[in-house]
Design a protein around this motif. Structure first.
Motif, mmCIF file in Angstrom:
data_model
loop_
_atom_site.group_PDB
_atom_site.id
_atom_site.type_symbol
_atom_site.label_atom_id
_atom_site.label_comp_id
_atom_site.label_asym_id
_atom_site.label_seq_id
_atom_site.Cartn_x
_atom_site.Cartn_y
_atom_site.Cartn_z
ATOM 1 N N UNK A 76 0.835 -1.200 0.000
ATOM 2 C CA UNK A 76 0.000 0.000 0.000
ATOM 3 C C UNK A 76 0.872 1.253 0.000
ATOM 4 N N UNK A 77 1.930 1.238 0.787
ATOM 5 C CA UNK A 77 2.850 2.379 0.835
ATOM 6 C C UNK A 77 3.453 2.629 -0.552
ATOM 7 N N UNK A 78 3.887 1.562 -1.193
ATOM 8 C CA UNK A 78 4.467 1.669 -2.537
ATOM 9 C C UNK A 78 3.466 2.242 -3.526
ATOM 10 N N UNK A 79 2.218 1.777 -3.467
ATOM 11 C CA UNK A 79 1.174 2.275 -4.378
ATOM 12 C C UNK A 79 0.919 3.763 -4.162
ATOM 13 N N UNK A 80 0.822 4.181 -2.896
ATOM 14 C CA UNK A 80 0.571 5.594 -2.605
ATOM 15 C C UNK A 80 1.740 6.466 -3.048
ATOM 16 N N UNK A 81 2.963 5.989 -2.857
ATOM 17 C CA UNK A 81 4.141 6.737 -3.299
ATOM 18 C C UNK A 81 4.161 6.863 -4.818
ATOM 19 N N UNK A 82 3.702 5.823 -5.514
ATOM 20 C CA UNK A 82 3.628 5.886 -6.980
ATOM 21 C C UNK A 82 2.653 6.949 -7.463
ATOM 22 N N UNK A 83 1.701 7.321 -6.624
ATOM 23 C CA UNK A 83 0.775 8.407 -6.952
ATOM 24 C C UNK A 83 1.382 9.770 -6.638
ATOM 25 N N UNK A 84 2.617 9.778 -6.125
ATOM 26 C CA UNK A 84 3.293 11.033 -5.814
ATOM 27 C C UNK A 84 2.933 11.603 -4.453
ATOM 28 N N UNK A 85 2.356 10.784 -3.596
ATOM 29 C CA UNK A 85 1.944 11.251 -2.275
ATOM 30 C C UNK A 85 3.040 10.996 -1.242
ATOM 31 N N UNK A 86 3.083 11.823 -0.221
ATOM 32 C CA UNK A 86 3.953 11.571 0.924
ATOM 33 C C UNK A 86 3.218 10.588 1.821
ATOM 34 N N UNK A 87 3.889 9.509 2.178
ATOM 35 C CA UNK A 87 3.248 8.410 2.890
ATOM 36 C C UNK A 87 3.769 8.342 4.320
ATOM 37 N N UNK A 101 -1.692 8.396 3.498
ATOM 38 C CA UNK A 101 -1.135 9.562 2.820
ATOM 39 C C UNK A 101 -2.155 10.681 2.901
ATOM 40 N N UNK A 102 -1.687 11.887 2.802
ATOM 41 C CA UNK A 102 -2.556 13.050 2.845
ATOM 42 C C UNK A 102 -2.400 13.804 1.531
ATOM 43 N N UNK A 103 -3.516 14.075 0.879
ATOM 44 C CA UNK A 103 -3.486 14.883 -0.343
ATOM 45 C C UNK A 103 -4.075 16.246 -0.002
ATOM 46 N N UNK A 104 -3.275 17.264 -0.194
ATOM 47 C CA UNK A 104 -3.698 18.637 0.116
ATOM 48 C C UNK A 104 -4.834 19.045 -0.811
ATOM 49 N N UNK A 105 -5.870 19.623 -0.233
ATOM 50 C CA UNK A 105 -6.981 20.107 -1.043
ATOM 51 C C UNK A 105 -6.607 21.330 -1.847
ATOM 52 N N UNK A 106 -7.195 21.486 -3.018
ATOM 53 C CA UNK A 106 -6.907 22.646 -3.858
ATOM 54 C C UNK A 106 -7.808 23.824 -3.524
ATOM 55 N N UNK A 107 -9.057 23.560 -3.234
ATOM 56 C CA UNK A 107 -9.998 24.637 -2.938
ATOM 57 C C UNK A 107 -9.918 25.027 -1.465
ATOM 58 N N UNK A 108 -9.861 24.044 -0.565
ATOM 59 C CA UNK A 108 -9.777 24.278 0.865
ATOM 60 C C UNK A 108 -8.553 23.548 1.418
#
Length: 110
Positions: A76-87, A101-108
Motif C-alpha cells: 500500500x505504501x508503494x502504491x501511494x508513493x507511486x501516486x506522488x503522495x507523501x506516505x 497519505x494526505x493529499x492537500x486540497x486545492x480549494x480548501x
C-alpha cells in the motif's frame, strides 16, 4: 473475497444514488476504473501475487500478527508513493501498522 466484491458493489451503488444529486461526485465516480479497483482487491486478498520492492509476494493475511501484514502495508505504501503522495506509517502495536497519505486540497487546503 466475495464479501469485498459485495462491499465494493454496494458502495458504488450508494455513491451512484448520491451522485445523481451532485455533479462533482458523478465526475469522480466516472473516473474510477473498476478493473483497477478489482485488481487491487484481488491483490490485497491474496488471489493474485503482488510485486513489493522488486520481489513477488502473495498476501495471505493482513491480520496484524501475520507475516504478510507487513508485506500488505509495504504494498500500500508503494502504491501511494507511486501516486506522488507523501506516505506515513502509524504503528498501533508491536506488529500492527497503518499506512496513510494526505493529499492537500486545492480549494480548501486547510
Amino acid at each position: 473475497m466475495k464479501r469485498y466484491l459485495l462491499f465494493v458493489l454496494l458502495l458504488l451503488l450508494g455513491l451512484n444514488t448520491y451522485a445523481q444529486e451532485n455533479g462533482y461526485v458523478t465526475q469522480i465516480i466516472s473516473d474510477v476504473k473498476i478493473d483497477s479497483l478489482m485488481k487491487t482487491v484481488k491483490e490485497l486478498s491474496g488471489n493474485v501475487p503482488v510485486m513489493v520492492g522488486g520481489t513477488q509476494y502473495t498476501i495471505v493475511s493482513r491480520y496484524k500478527n501475520s507475516a504478510t501484514n507487513n508485506v500488505a502495508a509495504n504494498y500500500i505504501k508503494q502504491r501511494l508513493q507511486n501516486y506522488g503522495l507523501t506516505v506515513y506509517d502509524q504503528n498501533f502495536s508491536s506488529t500492527g501498522r497503518n499506512v496513510y497519505a494526505v493529499k492537500q486540497g486545492q480549494v480548501y487546503p486547510d
